[in-house]
Design a protein around this motif. Sequence first.
Motif, PDB file in Angstrom:
ATOM      1  N   LYS A  99       0.806  -1.221   0.000  1.00  0.00           N
ATOM      2  CA  LYS A  99       0.000   0.000   0.000  1.00  0.00           C
ATOM      3  C   LYS A  99       0.840   1.273   0.000  1.00  0.00           C
ATOM      4  N   LEU A 100       2.116   1.151   0.270  1.00  0.00           N
ATOM      5  CA  LEU A 100       2.944   2.334   0.487  1.00  0.00           C
ATOM      6  C   LEU A 100       3.866   2.690  -0.679  1.00  0.00           C
ATOM      7  N   ASP A 101       3.653   2.116  -1.826  1.00  0.00           N
ATOM      8  CA  ASP A 101       4.518   2.399  -2.971  1.00  0.00           C
ATOM      9  C   ASP A 101       4.225   3.803  -3.489  1.00  0.00           C
ATOM     10  N   VAL A 102       5.040   4.767  -3.074  1.00  0.00           N
ATOM     11  CA  VAL A 102       4.800   6.174  -3.398  1.00  0.00           C
ATOM     12  C   VAL A 102       5.054   6.465  -4.869  1.00  0.00           C
ATOM     13  N   ASP A 103       6.132   5.935  -5.421  1.00  0.00           N
ATOM     14  CA  ASP A 103       6.463   6.269  -6.804  1.00  0.00           C
ATOM     15  C   ASP A 103       5.760   5.377  -7.824  1.00  0.00           C
ATOM     16  N   ASN A 105       6.138   2.274  -8.830  1.00  0.00           N
ATOM     17  CA  ASN A 105       6.922   1.401  -9.695  1.00  0.00           C
ATOM     18  C   ASN A 105       6.781  -0.078  -9.311  1.00  0.00           C
ATOM     19  N   ASN A 106       5.811  -0.410  -8.496  1.00  0.00           N
ATOM     20  CA  ASN A 106       5.563  -1.769  -8.023  1.00  0.00           C
ATOM     21  C   ASN A 106       6.740  -2.349  -7.239  1.00  0.00           C
ATOM     22  N   LEU A 107       7.625  -1.484  -6.793  1.00  0.00           N
ATOM     23  CA  LEU A 107       8.719  -1.862  -5.914  1.00  0.00           C
ATOM     24  C   LEU A 107       8.675  -0.933  -4.716  1.00  0.00           C
ATOM     25  N   LEU A 108       8.710  -1.489  -3.544  1.00  0.00           N
ATOM     26  CA  LEU A 108       8.657  -0.664  -2.343  1.00  0.00           C
ATOM     27  C   LEU A 108      10.040  -0.608  -1.724  1.00  0.00           C
ATOM     28  N   ASP A 109      10.632   0.543  -1.750  1.00  0.00           N
ATOM     29  CA  ASP A 109      11.922   0.748  -1.096  1.00  0.00           C
ATOM     30  C   ASP A 109      11.704   0.812   0.408  1.00  0.00           C
ATOM     31  N   PHE A 110      12.723   0.451   1.153  1.00  0.00           N
ATOM     32  CA  PHE A 110      12.627   0.541   2.604  1.00  0.00           C
ATOM     33  C   PHE A 110      12.386   1.987   3.024  1.00  0.00           C
ATOM     34  N   GLU A 111      12.978   2.909   2.324  1.00  0.00           N
ATOM     35  CA  GLU A 111      12.813   4.319   2.677  1.00  0.00           C
ATOM     36  C   GLU A 111      11.359   4.754   2.539  1.00  0.00           C
ATOM     37  N   GLU A 112      10.677   4.313   1.463  1.00  0.00           N
ATOM     38  CA  GLU A 112       9.265   4.653   1.286  1.00  0.00           C
ATOM     39  C   GLU A 112       8.429   4.136   2.450  1.00  0.00           C
ATOM     40  N   ALA A 114       9.517   3.177   5.510  1.00  0.00           N
ATOM     41  CA  ALA A 114       9.913   3.749   6.800  1.00  0.00           C
ATOM     42  C   ALA A 114       9.382   5.158   6.964  1.00  0.00           C
ATOM     43  N   VAL A 115       9.414   5.959   5.898  1.00  0.00           N
ATOM     44  CA  VAL A 115       8.918   7.336   5.999  1.00  0.00           C
ATOM     45  C   VAL A 115       7.429   7.338   6.322  1.00  0.00           C
ATOM     46  N   ALA A 116       6.659   6.501   5.641  1.00  0.00           N
ATOM     47  CA  ALA A 116       5.216   6.464   5.896  1.00  0.00           C
ATOM     48  C   ALA A 116       4.913   5.948   7.303  1.00  0.00           C
TER      49      ALA A 116
END
Length: 152
Positions: A99-103, A105-112, A114-116
Amino acid sequence: MNRIVLGAIIALALAGLGAFWWQGRAQIERGAPPPVPAEPVVAEPEVPASDPGDMVGPAPPQASELTKEQRRFFRYDRNRDWRITRTEMLSSRTDAFRKLDVDGNNLLDFEEWAVATVTKFEGADADSDNQLTPGEFATTAPKPRRKTRCAC
């Protein structure tokens, strides 16, 4: 030819040494003390009848009923100290990655992620002590979904 003869002599010598060793072991075993006789088997007493009479055992433990919010709280509070630390909150949020994929791209970075999560945690932590009380945690409850009626 010499190798064959030498090999035969060595083989006979080893066989002779083996025979002497074997006989020596047999003599040692003959001189060993006799085995200790086994103790006689004692008959076990009879098992008493299983009629408990008027005896009553302890009552089974009672499970306390938790509210929906308490069950949700305890999913995060791993050590049951009635406080959710930042580490406990972050470690249990792995299902929210999708649910947290901000950009997008169907890939969730740890930074995305962690920030949320940190933003959600800091928004719920009203007294800024890096721990959520049950009241503070209740503010993070997901919004109830509205059921849509079928327009068939």
